[in-house]
Design an enzyme around this catalytic site. Sequence first.
Site, PDB file in Angstrom:
ATOM      1  N   ASN A   8       0.809  -1.212   0.000  1.00  0.00           N
ATOM      2  CA  ASN A   8       0.000   0.000   0.000  1.00  0.00           C
ATOM      3  C   ASN A   8       0.848   1.271   0.000  1.00  0.00           C
ATOM      4  O   ASN A   8       0.382   2.324  -0.418  1.00  0.00           O
ATOM      5  CB  ASN A   8      -0.930  -0.007   1.217  1.00  0.00           C
ATOM      6  CG  ASN A   8      -1.696   1.283   1.367  1.00  0.00           C
ATOM      7  OD1 ASN A   8      -2.547   1.616   0.551  1.00  0.00           O
ATOM      8  ND2 ASN A   8      -1.388   2.033   2.423  1.00  0.00           N
ATOM      9  N   SER A  65      -4.224   2.236  -8.573  1.00  0.00           N
ATOM     10  CA  SER A  65      -4.978   3.493  -8.593  1.00  0.00           C
ATOM     11  C   SER A  65      -5.818   3.564  -9.855  1.00  0.00           C
ATOM     12  O   SER A  65      -5.417   3.061 -10.913  1.00  0.00           O
ATOM     13  CB  SER A  65      -4.024   4.687  -8.557  1.00  0.00           C
ATOM     14  OG  SER A  65      -4.732   5.899  -8.773  1.00  0.00           O
ATOM     15  N   LYS A 101       1.560   3.714 -11.498  1.00  0.00           N
ATOM     16  CA  LYS A 101       0.490   2.808 -11.077  1.00  0.00           C
ATOM     17  C   LYS A 101       0.084   1.865 -12.211  1.00  0.00           C
ATOM     18  O   LYS A 101      -0.318   0.729 -11.962  1.00  0.00           O
ATOM     19  CB  LYS A 101      -0.707   3.614 -10.587  1.00  0.00           C
ATOM     20  CG  LYS A 101      -0.481   4.250  -9.220  1.00  0.00           C
ATOM     21  CD  LYS A 101      -0.196   3.206  -8.150  1.00  0.00           C
ATOM     22  CE  LYS A 101      -0.133   3.807  -6.758  1.00  0.00           C
ATOM     23  NZ  LYS A 101       0.141   2.789  -5.710  1.00  0.00           N
ATOM     24  N   TYR A 128       2.697   9.664 -11.695  1.00  0.00           N
ATOM     25  CA  TYR A 128       1.949   8.806 -10.770  1.00  0.00           C
ATOM     26  C   TYR A 128       1.101   7.797 -11.541  1.00  0.00           C
ATOM     27  O   TYR A 128       1.092   6.602 -11.231  1.00  0.00           O
ATOM     28  CB  TYR A 128       1.064   9.664  -9.866  1.00  0.00           C
ATOM     29  CG  TYR A 128       0.165   8.879  -8.944  1.00  0.00           C
ATOM     30  CD1 TYR A 128       0.679   8.225  -7.828  1.00  0.00           C
ATOM     31  CD2 TYR A 128      -1.207   8.792  -9.187  1.00  0.00           C
ATOM     32  CE1 TYR A 128      -0.147   7.499  -6.989  1.00  0.00           C
ATOM     33  CE2 TYR A 128      -2.039   8.080  -8.352  1.00  0.00           C
ATOM     34  CZ  TYR A 128      -1.505   7.433  -7.251  1.00  0.00           C
ATOM     35  OH  TYR A 128      -2.334   6.706  -6.420  1.00  0.00           O
ATOM     36  N   ALA A 129       0.387   8.275 -12.553  1.00  0.00           N
ATOM     37  CA  ALA A 129      -0.462   7.390 -13.342  1.00  0.00           C
ATOM     38  C   ALA A 129       0.365   6.324 -14.044  1.00  0.00           C
ATOM     39  O   ALA A 129      -0.021   5.148 -14.093  1.00  0.00           O
ATOM     40  CB  ALA A 129      -1.264   8.202 -14.357  1.00  0.00           C
ATOM     41  N   ILE A 187     -11.242   7.835  -2.533  1.00  0.00           N
ATOM     42  CA  ILE A 187     -11.392   7.381  -1.158  1.00  0.00           C
ATOM     43  C   ILE A 187     -11.177   8.579  -0.241  1.00  0.00           C
ATOM     44  O   ILE A 187     -10.096   9.176  -0.229  1.00  0.00           O
ATOM     45  CB  ILE A 187     -10.383   6.267  -0.813  1.00  0.00           C
ATOM     46  CG1 ILE A 187     -10.515   5.106  -1.807  1.00  0.00           C
ATOM     47  CG2 ILE A 187     -10.591   5.800   0.621  1.00  0.00           C
ATOM     48  CD1 ILE A 187     -11.859   4.429  -1.823  1.00  0.00           C
TER      49      ILE A 187
END
Length: 266
Positions: A90, A144, A161, A157-158, A190
């Site tokens: 995580n 993600s 992931k 980030y994309a 979330i």
Amino acid sequence: MNRLQDKVAIVTGSTSGIGIGIAKLYAAEGAKVVICGRRQEKGQAVVDAIKEAGGEASYHFMDITDPSSIESLFADTEAKYGKIDILVNNAANVGLKDGRVDELTLEMWDAVFQSDMRGTFYAIKCVLPYLKKNGGGSIVNIGSMASCGGDLGSTAYACAKAGVDMLTKSTALQYGKQNIRCNCVRPGLIVTPQNEAHVPQALKDIFLSNIMVNRYGCPEDIGHMCVYLGSDESSYVTGQVMTVDGGLNAHVSTVAQFRQLSSRTW
């Protein structure tokens, strides 16, 4: 409430947010849970809360960008509990600076990949000998919804992931015959106690108009899926990327706008 009874589970990045939700549900289902992250005080607070609820947990320092820290996490866990059954990857630094392709420097790109891709890869690499020794186990990667499609920002980030998605499939393929399963959970929006005050209402409204249920996600929504993937109930499930997003990515992009027009089509 015994779906993970006697299993030893490591949940990285479990000193805040989604990680806390996963760790608490794991403990409630009977697992011995190792809480890990860089913030000892917050980690110990999670341990204390689990113990007060009747569960079993301990804290271990871990920096996802430090290979020696990752190595000691697994060695010390086996020394303490005698085995490792479940790893939930995580930990990730979503707060690292990111942006459009023309805005990113190589240093920014590398920093995001070091935390979100390289760290996940090395944790899997390091846990494999322990899972093999144990006769198998379950690896759950937290991905993600950013990897589902292009966006206006968060490029590195994309991409990182998206790499976790493929790493999940490769791991499942390569070690399934040794009873090691690997799956990925992609969270939608979330809202956690830690991030709620920092999520603009306008952003919440945009997401809620596109979510197919009537609420945002919470850490427990991801935790419940992780419990299933860590348990023997999912013994025939591996190599899967499961999106837990209230249906956000299950429809064409114009649905919210058509709803405003009370129309089903153009």
